[in-house]
Design an enzyme around this catalytic site. Structure first.
Site, PDB file in Angstrom:
ATOM      1  N   ARG A  71       0.667  -1.091   0.005  1.00 47.02           N
ATOM      2  CA  ARG A  71       0.517   0.207  -0.050  1.00 47.02           C
ATOM      3  C   ARG A  71       0.613   1.067  -0.061  1.00 47.02           C
ATOM      4  NH1 ARG A  71      -4.568   0.801  -1.956  1.00 47.02           N
ATOM      5  NH2 ARG A  71      -5.639  -0.922  -0.034  1.00 47.02           N
ATOM      6  N   GLN A  89      -9.083  -6.639  -9.025  1.00 46.76           N
ATOM      7  CA  GLN A  89      -8.662  -5.138  -9.375  1.00 46.76           C
ATOM      8  C   GLN A  89      -7.434  -4.682  -9.340  1.00 46.76           C
ATOM      9  OE1 GLN A  89     -10.872  -1.773  -7.706  1.00 46.76           O
ATOM     10  NE2 GLN A  89      -9.498  -0.993  -6.739  1.00 46.76           N
ATOM     11  N   HIS A 172       0.260   3.882 -10.933  1.00 48.38           N
ATOM     12  CA  HIS A 172      -0.403   4.118  -9.606  1.00 48.38           C
ATOM     13  C   HIS A 172       0.237   4.702  -8.332  1.00 48.38           C
ATOM     14  CE1 HIS A 172      -3.757   4.092  -5.939  1.00 48.38           C
ATOM     15  NE2 HIS A 172      -4.511   3.103  -6.628  1.00 48.38           N
ATOM     16  N   ASP A 217     -11.932  10.701  -6.657  1.00 44.74           N
ATOM     17  CA  ASP A 217     -11.671   9.377  -7.621  1.00 44.74           C
ATOM     18  C   ASP A 217     -12.379   9.279  -9.143  1.00 44.74           C
ATOM     19  OD1 ASP A 217     -10.651   7.029  -8.274  1.00 44.74           O
ATOM     20  OD2 ASP A 217     -12.302   5.830  -6.708  1.00 44.74           O
ATOM     21  N   GLU A 276      -1.876   8.968 -10.906  1.00 49.28           N
ATOM     22  CA  GLU A 276      -1.466   7.910 -11.616  1.00 49.28           C
ATOM     23  C   GLU A 276      -1.377   8.292 -12.973  1.00 49.28           C
ATOM     24  OE1 GLU A 276      -4.221   5.103 -10.065  1.00 49.28           O
ATOM     25  OE2 GLU A 276      -4.293   6.639  -8.937  1.00 49.28           O
TER      26      GLU A 276
HETATM   27  C1  BG6 Z   1      -7.952   4.321  -7.540  1.00 48.42           C
HETATM   28  C2  BG6 Z   1      -8.444   4.149  -7.824  1.00 48.42           C
HETATM   29  O1  BG6 Z   1      -6.530   4.144  -8.441  1.00 48.42           O
HETATM   30  O2  BG6 Z   1      -7.138   2.757  -6.465  1.00 48.42           O
HETATM   31  C3  BG6 Z   1     -10.136   3.644  -6.758  1.00 48.42           C
HETATM   32  O3  BG6 Z   1      -9.349   5.074  -8.725  1.00 48.42           O
HETATM   33  C4  BG6 Z   1      -9.305   2.122  -5.966  1.00 48.42           C
HETATM   34  O4  BG6 Z   1     -11.278   3.300  -6.958  1.00 48.42           O
HETATM   35  C5  BG6 Z   1      -7.591   2.869  -5.361  1.00 48.42           C
HETATM   36  O5  BG6 Z   1     -10.294   2.378  -4.678  1.00 48.42           O
HETATM   37  C6  BG6 Z   1      -7.378   2.083  -4.216  1.00 48.42           C
HETATM   38  O6  BG6 Z   1      -7.668   0.323  -4.959  1.00 48.42           O
HETATM   39  P1  BG6 Z   1      -6.996  -0.654  -4.127  1.00 48.42           P
HETATM   40  O7  BG6 Z   1      -7.152  -1.744  -4.468  1.00 48.42           O
HETATM   41  O8  BG6 Z   1      -5.054  -0.484  -3.960  1.00 48.42           O
HETATM   42  O9  BG6 Z   1      -6.873  -0.509  -2.653  1.00 48.42           O
END
Ligand code: BG6
Length: 319
Positions: A71, A89, A172, A217, A276
């Site tokens: 994270r 995701q 990201h 977002d 990003e």
């Molecule tokens: C962002 C998305 O890039 O990442 C969000 O636009 C998302 O929608 C966020 O909540 C975090 O994603 P994750 O999968 O790392 O918790």
């Protein structure tokens, strides 16, 4: 290895262990700037300026443990940004173990760059069950002599069954900011965006620079290649330059969402902003043998900036 190459390895590129014994590469430049890259996720987790100040955000609750992505820093979203279909995701590249690419194909780079590392990700048999394509994903992370952080991705379709594949992508990037309520982003005003908080409905941003007072977002579409992120309190401006990545995602979870994310501190939203470089609206399709390249370059410069007097043209000028 030649003695020159060994010298480069020793001074500019160090292979070592990071959190939980994970393999990590530390890049250092002569002025004292540095960057760290985990092989887990092929993920940059630190970028420091010449004063040793951290420029990226990593959560104090980041687990550094498979299968959760780290994270913070710069997770790589591939082969998808967001969550569609059966793929997880933001895809799987961010929670796979990458390898060092010892013999990357020639790279047209600045020969002045000595602090860089080449990584590669190829699908395992397990991966092929999730996404039935063969590819080579080469990532070069470079710390420039001036402390700039450059990420270049090259993705090649190596399918032998004649099939094309399609993907979306994002770097990201979690920037560390002193106080999110004092941050502004310039370069995205007046653009169209898809609002992730409203089922990706399309809107047009108003004329002013973007500031933050609640959850955001958004996927800004077809943006300029340079975006400036001004940390007013620290008088620091991040300049993000991108190539091959038309879109830009801006994300801050704010207080409520922050509490719902298990590996994110309740108040940490105040000190981060994701901006990003991405390709989301128009996915990329590669035929067998074809290669795509996408680049993000970050620099951090002092803001010659007094509140309300910023000339966006000045911030965004120059190469
Ligand atoms: C962002 C998305 O890039 O990442 C969000 O636009 C998302 O929608 C966020 O909540 C975090 O994603 P994750 O999968 O790392 O918790």
């Amino acid at each position: 290895m030649s003695s020159g190459a060994r010298e480069r390895e020793k001074v500019f590129v160090e292979h070592c262990k990071g959190a939980n014994g994970l393999d990590k590469v530390v890049l250092r430049e002569v002025r004292g700037t540095s960057a760290e890259v985990y092989l887990y996720g092929g993920q940059v987790t630190s970028w420091k300026n010449e004063y040793g100040e951290e420029l990226l955000f990593v959560s104090s609750k980041a687990t550094f443990k498979s299968p959760k992505a780290i994270r913070g820093g710069i997770p790589i979203c591939f082969p998808q940004f967001g969550s569609h279909g059966s793929l997880e995701q933001h895809g799987f590249a961010r929670n796979r173990f990458w390898s060092i690419d010892h013999d990357p194909p020639p790279f047209p780079t600045n020969s002045g760059n000595k602090a860089f590392i080449d990584l590669i990700l190829k699908p395992s048999e397990e991966d092929s069950k999730i996404w039935s394509h063969r590819y080579e994903f080469r990532l070069r992370v470079t710390l420039g002599p001036g402390g700039d952080l450059m990420l270049t991705s090259r993705i090649r379709n190596t399918n032998t069954d004649g099939k094309s594949f399609t993907f979306t992508f994002a770097y990201h990037t979690y920037l560390f900011v002193t106080d999110i309520s004092e941050v502004r982003v310039e370069g995205l005003e007046t653009l169209d965006y898809l609002d992730n908080l409203k089922g990706r409905e399309r809107f047009t941003e108003q004329g002013d620079a973007i500031t933050f007072e609640s959850e955001v977002d958004k996927i800004y579409l077809s943006t300029p290649t340079k975006i400036a992120i001004l940390d007013h309190e620290r008088k620091r401006t991040f300049v993000l330059r991108k190539d091959g990545l038309p879109d830009a995602v801006v994300w801050n979870p704010w207080d409520k969402k922050a509490k719902a994310i298990s590996d994110f501190g309740d108040d940490e939203y105040k000190h981060m902003l994701c901006v990003e470089a991405a390709c989301v609206e128009k996915p990329i399709t590669l035929k067998p043998g074809e290669e795509w390249k996408g680049r993000q370059e970050l620099s951090a410069v002092p803001s010659s900036y007094c509140s309300g007097q910023l000339d966006p043209c000045k911030v965004l000028q120059g190469g």
